[in-house]
Design a protein around this motif. Structure first.
Motif, PDB file in Angstrom:
ATOM      1  N   LYS B   9       0.834  -1.193   0.000  1.00 13.11           N
ATOM      2  CA  LYS B   9       0.000   0.000   0.000  1.00 13.11           C
ATOM      3  C   LYS B   9       0.876   1.252   0.000  1.00 13.11           C
ATOM      4  CE  LYS B   9      -3.821   2.440   0.612  1.00 13.11           C
ATOM      5  NZ  LYS B   9      -4.831   2.590  -0.465  1.00 13.11           N
ATOM      6  N   TYR B  35      -1.890   2.625 -14.125  1.00 16.20           N
ATOM      7  CA  TYR B  35      -2.033   4.069 -14.237  1.00 16.20           C
ATOM      8  C   TYR B  35      -1.200   4.750 -13.162  1.00 16.20           C
ATOM      9  CZ  TYR B  35      -6.149   3.509 -17.250  1.00 16.20           C
ATOM     10  OH  TYR B  35      -7.009   3.196 -18.279  1.00 16.20           O
ATOM     11  N   GLN B  37      -1.146   8.394 -10.917  1.00 10.16           N
ATOM     12  CA  GLN B  37      -1.955   9.555 -10.548  1.00 10.16           C
ATOM     13  C   GLN B  37      -1.111  10.487  -9.693  1.00 10.16           C
ATOM     14  OE1 GLN B  37      -5.401   8.895  -7.994  1.00 10.16           O
ATOM     15  NE2 GLN B  37      -6.519  10.512  -9.064  1.00 10.16           N
ATOM     16  N   PHE B  88       1.005   8.047  -6.918  1.00  7.68           N
ATOM     17  CA  PHE B  88       0.044   7.016  -6.539  1.00  7.68           C
ATOM     18  C   PHE B  88      -0.175   6.148  -7.778  1.00  7.68           C
ATOM     19  CE2 PHE B  88      -2.849   5.166  -3.784  1.00  7.68           C
ATOM     20  CZ  PHE B  88      -4.155   5.175  -4.223  1.00  7.68           C
ATOM     21  N   LEU B  90      -2.052   2.973  -9.694  1.00  2.00           N
ATOM     22  CA  LEU B  90      -3.307   2.228  -9.693  1.00  2.00           C
ATOM     23  C   LEU B  90      -3.276   1.147 -10.766  1.00  2.00           C
ATOM     24  CD1 LEU B  90      -5.587   5.300  -9.273  1.00  2.00           C
ATOM     25  CD2 LEU B  90      -5.675   3.319  -7.762  1.00  2.00           C
ATOM     26  N   PHE B 104     -10.669  -1.425 -10.317  1.00  2.00           N
ATOM     27  CA  PHE B 104      -9.405  -0.919  -9.794  1.00  2.00           C
ATOM     28  C   PHE B 104      -9.023  -1.585  -8.483  1.00  2.00           C
ATOM     29  CE2 PHE B 104      -8.042   2.699 -12.351  1.00  2.00           C
ATOM     30  CZ  PHE B 104      -9.157   2.936 -13.132  1.00  2.00           C
ATOM     31  N   GLY B 105      -7.696  -1.667  -8.271  1.00  2.00           N
ATOM     32  CA  GLY B 105      -7.183  -1.985  -6.959  1.00  2.00           C
ATOM     33  C   GLY B 105      -7.188  -0.744  -6.079  1.00  2.00           C
ATOM     34  N   GLU B 106      -6.695  -0.887  -4.841  1.00  2.00           N
ATOM     35  CA  GLU B 106      -6.720   0.207  -3.892  1.00  2.00           C
ATOM     36  C   GLU B 106      -5.515   1.131  -4.010  1.00  2.00           C
ATOM     37  OE1 GLU B 106     -10.157   0.095  -3.018  1.00  2.00           O
ATOM     38  OE2 GLU B 106      -9.169   1.137  -1.376  1.00  2.00           O
ATOM     39  N   ARG B 109       1.124   3.736  -2.965  1.00  2.00           N
ATOM     40  CA  ARG B 109       1.730   5.074  -2.934  1.00  2.00           C
ATOM     41  C   ARG B 109       3.237   4.922  -2.783  1.00  2.00           C
ATOM     42  NH1 ARG B 109      -0.297   9.855  -2.860  1.00  2.00           N
ATOM     43  NH2 ARG B 109      -2.370   9.090  -2.289  1.00  2.00           N
TER      44      ARG B 109
END
Lengths: 112, 113
Positions: B9, B35, B37, B88, B90, B104-106, B109
């Protein structure tokens, strides 16, 4: 490459009010989708509207699509504090191998 | 429950190190995506794979690498060549090649110290 552009960038409303977010795009599309993202989390799909559809409903969500203006709107009725999140539109174009292109999102804050 | 699992995570890395982000799905989806972000930005496509043992570059592939040896797994390596890797990340999957929603996954970061 950025396709969709949401407007406004940020929106703050009171609980019970309606929230409207807009998305504009540049090229022809197969479909347009709306996603929601809670802070620090993944995106969740809300609704998909195809290029031959003009309006779609899902619960408190209403999406419209105007292909002549290359724009879409997402309306959330009777908003709740739990609706606080960022909302993204994403477009799927004919030549994109099914890939989605996302806008920068609208950050919605619903105050209790 | 079916879904997409990303790990870790949170990840911290020193400059010059490669790191690998894991993405596993049990949705039996053929297509998988990575992706990136950045704050206040939309999602930008790094790499995507529509079938096992095949993948294509997205809009910002430089400094990243992927593999797709199994249908369920699509790991992303952020290499030292990526000049601004703090972001971040994804992972997502889709059930059909040309239409449909992304799952999507969570997110992971990554912070470069």
């Amino acid at each position: 490459s950025q396709q969709g552009e949401e407007d406004p960038q940020a929106l703050s409303i009171q609980e019970g009010e309606n929230a409207t977010m807009n998305c504009s795009y540049k090229t022809s599309i197969n479909n347009l989708q709306w996603y929601r993202q809670n802070s620090g989390r993944g995106l969740v799909h809300l609704i998909l509207i195809r290029s031959n559809e003009r309006e779609k409903h899902s619960g408190r969500l209403r999406v419209t699509l105007d292909t002549s203006k290359k724009s879409s709107s997402l309306l959330i009725t009777a908003s709740r504090a739990a609706d606080t999140a960022s909302y993204f539109c994403a477009t799927e174009n004919g030549g994109s191998q099914g890939n989605l292109i996302f806008g920068k999102g609208t950050k919605l804050s619903v105050k209790p | 429950d079916g879904g997409i699992t990303q790990s870790p995570k949170y990840l911290f890395r020193k400059e010059g190190q490669n790191v690998t982000l894991s993405c596993e799905q049990n949705l039996n989806h053929d297509a998988m995506y990575w992706y990136r972000q950045d704050p206040g930005q939309g999602l930008r496509l790094i790499y995507y794979s529509q079938i096992v043992n095949d993948f294509q570059k997205g809009d910002i592939a430089e400094g990243y690498s992927v593999s797709r040896e199994k249908k369920e797994s699509f790991p992303l390596t952020v290499t030292s060549a990526q000049k601004n890797p703090t972001a971040f990340y994804l992972c997502a999957s889709k059930s059909s090649r040309n239409t449909g929603e992304l799952f999507f996954g969570e997110g992971s970061r990554l912070t470069v110290l």
